[in-house]
Design a protein around this motif. Structure first.
Motif, mmCIF file in Angstrom:
data_model
loop_
_atom_site.group_PDB
_atom_site.id
_atom_site.type_symbol
_atom_site.label_atom_id
_atom_site.label_comp_id
_atom_site.label_asym_id
_atom_site.label_seq_id
_atom_site.Cartn_x
_atom_site.Cartn_y
_atom_site.Cartn_z
ATOM 1 N N GLU A 324 47.045 13.060 32.079
ATOM 2 C CA GLU A 324 45.811 13.832 31.905
ATOM 3 C C GLU A 324 45.978 15.259 32.400
ATOM 4 N N LEU A 325 46.635 15.431 33.526
ATOM 5 C CA LEU A 325 46.820 16.778 34.068
ATOM 6 C C LEU A 325 47.778 17.600 33.211
ATOM 7 N N SER A 326 48.796 16.959 32.663
ATOM 8 C CA SER A 326 49.726 17.702 31.805
ATOM 9 C C SER A 326 49.028 18.175 30.529
ATOM 10 N N LEU A 327 48.073 17.389 30.024
ATOM 11 C CA LEU A 327 47.284 17.824 28.872
ATOM 12 C C LEU A 327 46.354 18.967 29.251
ATOM 13 N N LEU A 328 45.699 18.831 30.399
ATOM 14 C CA LEU A 328 44.764 19.858 30.863
ATOM 15 C C LEU A 328 45.439 21.206 31.010
ATOM 16 N N THR A 329 46.590 21.238 31.652
ATOM 17 C CA THR A 329 47.211 22.522 31.982
ATOM 18 C C THR A 329 47.982 23.116 30.808
ATOM 19 N N TRP A 330 48.654 22.289 30.017
ATOM 20 C CA TRP A 330 49.607 22.815 29.048
ATOM 21 C C TRP A 330 49.526 22.143 27.679
ATOM 22 N N GLY A 331 49.470 20.817 27.672
ATOM 23 C CA GLY A 331 49.633 20.090 26.427
ATOM 24 C C GLY A 331 48.549 20.323 25.401
ATOM 25 N N ASN A 332 47.302 20.430 25.843
ATOM 26 C CA ASN A 332 46.214 20.603 24.875
ATOM 27 C C ASN A 332 46.284 21.947 24.171
#
Length: 369
Positions: A324-332
């Motif tokens: 979830e954090l990787s999506l929030l910061t970069w992936g999304n």
């Protein structure tokens, strides 16, 4: 890999009685260390920076050495693990009308000059692939936009020129064709041309009717670069749950601003909004907008671009997973940019550039929506 929040608490995280610290918001050095580790792998793609306009007021500056007069410089971005930054080309109050196009072009010119003068730390990018390449080369990727729709002056030709100069995001609000009653026929043509060019539509500050029509019409994800949850804080720029759910269903992206006015005065308030947007729109539809150097007041402990690890540490404490954090910061952000790039390549094989005129599609009179 196990989620970071599953780690066993270290002694520095344990209270004197063997339990967790009395302060429920205590982050501790171990939480910050975990946040730095995660951000080293998944840096922040910051959705809104007012730096280009802020630099106009400085007679001299060096972003690579550091500049105390502003919120953003290369050393602090490296400390905060900022890997990409969207540079706003929005105009200050009172700069619309006949000067909107010229003022936007002047900001584009200045932004490109700033990046060229700080090439050891910054790199201008135009595609998702270039964002990755900049990161691999140790540079902060700079994405130009959002710009305000008034810059088009009712001309799709101007939109194409702005895209050629690097523009990637356009805010659909405050024009005759994107107003309280929604998109007019010309406004719909703007969205189609945005898709063909790979420019993302931003509905921050747009009316509900405009946002809903943009979501329905756009073949690429729609951004909301500066909106938090209205259910938690009734700011007019924040989104109600129904709109957050619609944005999530359309795989758009709500980028929560780190401003005291929209989210609240503490880092916990910001985390509350991120929790709410994640829960309503989904973890693939939430991102971050620092809104640094925009004149906004920021929550405590989030004063500049170096402070992102403190926010991530708070989210780790709340149980956010590494995914979830990787999506929030970069992936999304990467997903949205890749989608826009792919759609543009496909559309340019099927659709010629539109030369529609606003006077033809939106004639004055009662027939106009």
């Amino acid at each position: 890999m196990a989620d970071l929040q599953d780690d066993i608490p270290t002694p520095s995280e344990v209270g004197a009685d063997g339990g967790l610290p009395d302060d429920p918001f205590a982050q501790g050095p171990a939480s910050l260390e975990r946040a730095h580790t995660l951000l080293a792998a998944h840096p922040v793609a910051d959705g809104y920076s007012g730096l280009p306009w802020a630099l106009r007021h400085l007679s001299w500056y060096d972003l690579e050495l550091g500049e105390a007069a502003i919120d953003t410089d290369v050393p602090r971005m490296r400390e905060g693990h900022v890997g990409a930054l969207f540079w706003s080309l929005h105009l200050p109050e009172g700069s619309g009308g006949d000067r909107a196009t010229a003022a936007t072009l002047e900001q584009l010119d200045q932004a490109r000059s700033v990046i060229e003068a700080h090439s050891e730390g910054l790199r201008l990018v135009s595609t998702a692939g270039q964002v990755i390449d900049a990161r691999n080369r140790g540079r902060v990727a700079v994405v130009l936009g959002p710009a305000h729709a008034t810059a088009l002056d009712g001309s799709l030709g101007i939109l194409r020129v702005l895209r050629t100069l690097g523009l990637r995001v356009l805010t659909l609000a405050g024009t005759a064709w994107a107003g309280e009653r929604g998109l007019t026929r010309f406004g719909e043509e703007v969205v189609r041309e945005l898709n063909r060019l790979g420019v993302l539509a931003d509905v921050s500050g747009a009316s509900a009717a405009t946002a809903e029509r943009a979501l329905a019409l756009s073949r690429t994800p729609v951004l909301c670069t500066r909106s938090a949850a209205r259910a938690l804080r009734p700011h007019p720029a924040n989104l109600p749950d129904a709109m957050l759910a619609a944005l999530g269903a359309a795989r758009g992206l709500c980028m929560v601003p780190l401003t005291a006015e929209q989210t609240g005065p503490t880092i916990q308030d910001v985390a509350d909004h991120l929790d709410h947007v994640r829960d309503v729109a989904g973890p693939e539809c939430v991102g971050l907008s620092g809104t640094y150097d925009s004149g906004a007041v920021h929550p405590r402990d989030l004063a500049d671009t170096s402070r992102y690890p403190h926010l991530i540490a708070e989210l780790l404490r709340r149980g956010w997973s590494e995914t979830e954090l990787s999506l929030l910061t970069w992936g999304n952000v990467q997903r949205v940019l890749r989608s826009a790039d792919f759609t543009a390549r496909a559309a340019q094989h099927r659709r010629e550039a539109s030369h529609a005129k606003i006077a033809e599609l939106d004639p004055p009179g009662p027939c106009r929506p």
